[in-house]
Design a protein around this motif. Structure first.
Motif, PDB file in Angstrom:
ATOM      1  N   VAL A 324      -8.347  57.757  18.090  1.00  0.00           N
ATOM      2  CA  VAL A 324      -8.447  58.266  16.574  1.00  0.00           C
ATOM      3  C   VAL A 324      -7.738  59.612  16.934  1.00  0.00           C
ATOM      4  O   VAL A 324      -7.478  60.012  17.944  1.00  0.00           O
ATOM      5  N   ALA A 326      -8.251  62.512  16.269  1.00  0.00           N
ATOM      6  CA  ALA A 326      -9.120  63.739  16.937  1.00  0.00           C
ATOM      7  C   ALA A 326      -9.222  63.584  18.501  1.00  0.00           C
ATOM      8  O   ALA A 326      -9.340  64.766  19.201  1.00  0.00           O
ATOM      9  N   ASP A 327      -8.561  62.472  19.181  1.00  0.00           N
ATOM     10  CA  ASP A 327      -8.865  62.416  20.578  1.00  0.00           C
ATOM     11  C   ASP A 327      -7.730  63.131  21.141  1.00  0.00           C
ATOM     12  O   ASP A 327      -6.559  63.016  21.080  1.00  0.00           O
ATOM     13  N   LYS A 330      -4.894  61.424  23.208  1.00  0.00           N
ATOM     14  CA  LYS A 330      -3.668  60.757  22.406  1.00  0.00           C
ATOM     15  C   LYS A 330      -2.447  61.423  22.780  1.00  0.00           C
ATOM     16  O   LYS A 330      -1.705  60.594  23.490  1.00  0.00           O
ATOM     17  N   ARG A 401     -16.976  61.221  26.102  1.00  0.00           N
ATOM     18  CA  ARG A 401     -16.153  61.276  24.799  1.00  0.00           C
ATOM     19  C   ARG A 401     -16.204  62.751  24.163  1.00  0.00           C
ATOM     20  O   ARG A 401     -15.348  63.187  23.642  1.00  0.00           O
ATOM     21  N   LYS A 405     -13.366  65.115  22.623  1.00  0.00           N
ATOM     22  CA  LYS A 405     -13.488  65.758  21.158  1.00  0.00           C
ATOM     23  C   LYS A 405     -13.550  64.609  20.221  1.00  0.00           C
ATOM     24  O   LYS A 405     -13.222  64.813  19.179  1.00  0.00           O
ATOM     25  N   ILE A 406     -14.219  63.520  20.585  1.00  0.00           N
ATOM     26  CA  ILE A 406     -14.511  62.386  19.587  1.00  0.00           C
ATOM     27  C   ILE A 406     -15.835  62.060  19.257  1.00  0.00           C
ATOM     28  O   ILE A 406     -16.285  61.307  18.625  1.00  0.00           O
ATOM     29  N   GLU A 425     -13.472  52.974  26.444  1.00  0.00           N
ATOM     30  CA  GLU A 425     -13.355  54.141  26.844  1.00  0.00           C
ATOM     31  C   GLU A 425     -12.650  54.348  28.373  1.00  0.00           C
ATOM     32  O   GLU A 425     -12.043  55.466  28.305  1.00  0.00           O
TER      33      GLU A 425
END
Length: 487
Positions: A324, A326-327, A330, A401, A405-406, A425
């Motif tokens: 996502v 917000a991750d 990424k 997680r 920041k998810i 994960e």
């Protein structure tokens, strides 16, 4: 530096006049070499330094533990391996000689380290512990790659030897755990002397990894899972999560690292002690050469080099779809090179960015991180979920997680759902850290996934074996060997 080079040169002389056995098509060490070399504790500790170089070279590849999985898509340049293509036969099978050479070197240290006098008993115990750890780690690599493999526990110092057959996987696992338990008992300190060398926490991490394989792949049952929960806690001693995810890879042996294999431009030598101008960590295979991205609008954000880089692979769409926005992992895991018209030039790894030397080029000198805290937390979550202790597993999962920041796990609290999320994960967290193929096998054998549905090339081949074949030449040398089932 001159003394260091001389040491490496001496080690090289011993390495290249010694090896494991006829089964591996290499020469045995001569008695003259053994008698002239193994005399003092410096011989043992110096030889261990050479073993770490050999270990780094042996694992500096994505071929065995990444290529066969779902991590990669074709990149900009040719070079897709037979493992990625799932095109494996006895004719193109990878050879295990290098790994048995490494085991042979460990066997030498274990044999002579036990009989050589040390001025400090702790130094002797530490050296022996490191040798047992590396031997266990190497057998675990062999086990996960080939399944049944020969067990050789003595250095080959004569050509008058029996040629061993492949031992059953359960017997190989017993040997791995015997070695790692011995290492744990021998390490004189509970923490780290140098995170680029084996330690008691690293041994606990390896033991946790092995126990999960034993439980899920080798029918070890709840006993192995319960022990993995305990050893995971023991592996966590003395480390803490990095607040920022990219710091893990930009900092040498930071607070999260448990065990790594060291890379540095000025610390790379060949077997003659000569400095190597270019020796790259495996992450370079997912990086672009400068000519491909020079016109990208975000070229200054892309890790590229004139030499060494070879974008044979690209992070797969499946992997990228797991994130996502917000991750924080990424952007730290992959980067898309974009042309002025908005089209995609290429997609590249962004985790192992190397180091720019202003007088030269970018060097791919990120350490190979063998174990770090986030993985151990996820190991513990995996063991707890397999034991159907789902709420406890979610507690561990959320630690990783939340660093990303998810937020907390939002899904249903069933065993299957949580195990699936742990696998996803691990993919997000441990991408390109040589974990994915063993993860897929463990979760497949445990019934969480069907690996043939997860890996496109594997599924397209039908019932392709999950272990590698051995070269036909190995069987010709040693008729006691049998080919891997399915080839």
């Amino acid at each position: 530096m001159n003394t260091y080079i001389k040491t490496i040169s001496l080690i090289a002389i011993v390495f290249f006049t010694s090896s494991c056995s006829k089964i591996l098509d290499v020469k045995p060490v001569s008695s003259i070499t053994s008698e002239s070399y193994w005399n003092t504790e410096n011989d043992v500790t110096g030889y261990l330094t050479g073993i770490y170089y050999d270990m780094r070279a042996s694992v500096n590849t994505t071929f065995y533990l990444e290529d066969r999985g779902d991590t990669f898509s074709p990149g900009l340049e040719a070079g897709l391996s037979s493992a990625w293509q799932q095109n494996l036969t006895s004719s193109n099978a990878p050879n295990w000689i290098g790994y048995y050479n490494l085991i042979h070197h460990c066997n030498l240290v274990i044999k002579y380290g036990n009989i050589i006098s040390f001025t400090n008993g702790n130094n002797k115990n530490r050296a022996l512990a490191e040798a047992h750890f590396i031997r266990a780690f190497t057998y675990f690599w062999l086990l996960r790659s080939w399944g049944d493999v020969p067990i050789v526990l003595e250095p080959t110092e004569s050509d008058q030897i029996s040629l061993p057959a492949r031992a059953p996987q359960t017997q190989v696992m017993d040997q791995i755990l015997n070695d790692v338990n011995l290492a744990i008992s021998l390490f004189p300190e509970s923490g780290f002397v140098n995170k680029s060398r084996a330690s008691k926490p690293a041994a606990y991490a390896l033991k946790t990894d092995a126990l999960l394989w034993k439980a899920k792949v080798l029918a070890g049952g709840d006993a192995a899972l319960n022990e993995a929960v305990i050893t995971a806690d023991q592996a966590m001693a003395g480390v803490s999560l990095e607040p920022g995810f990219p710091n893990i890879f930009s900092t040498k042996n930071g607070q999260e690292v448990i065990f790594s294999l060291y890379f540095k431009r000025d610390d790379m030598f060949d077997q003659n002690g000569k400095k190597i101008d270019k020796s790259d960590q495996y992450g370079s295979t997912l990086k672009p050469r400068d000519i491909f991205v020079s016109n990208a609008t975000n070229v200054n954000d892309i890790a590229f080099s004139r030499g060494g880089a070879r974008s044979a692979y690209s992070p797969s769409q499946k992997f990228r779809d797991l994130f996502v926005n917000a991750d924080v992992r990424k952007a730290a895991s992959y980067i898309i090179a974009t042309a002025a018209n908005g089209s995609t030039i290429g997609i590249f790894d962004n985790k192992f960015r190397g180091t720019i030397y202003q007088d030269d080029d970018r060097y791919w000198e990120n350490d190979i991180i063998v174990y770090r805290l986030a993985e151990i937390i996820l190991f513990k979550a995996e063991a707890l979920a397999a034991l159907n202790r789902v709420p406890e597993a979610i507690t561990e999962l959320n630690k990783v997680r939340n660093r990303a920041k998810i937020g907390n796990y939002p899904g249903v609290e069933t065993k299957l759902a949580v195990e699936t999320e742990i696998l996803d994960e691990r993919f997000r967290e441990l991408y390109l850290e040589l974990k994915r193929w063993p993860d897929l096998i463990r979760f497949h054998k445990a019934g969480t996934i069907n690996i043939y549905n997860e890996v496109p090339n594997l599924g397209a081949k039908g019932n392709m074996p999950l272990f590698f074949p051995i070269p036909r030449t190995q069987i010709d040398l040693n008729p006691n060997l049998t080919q891997t089932l399915g080839y």
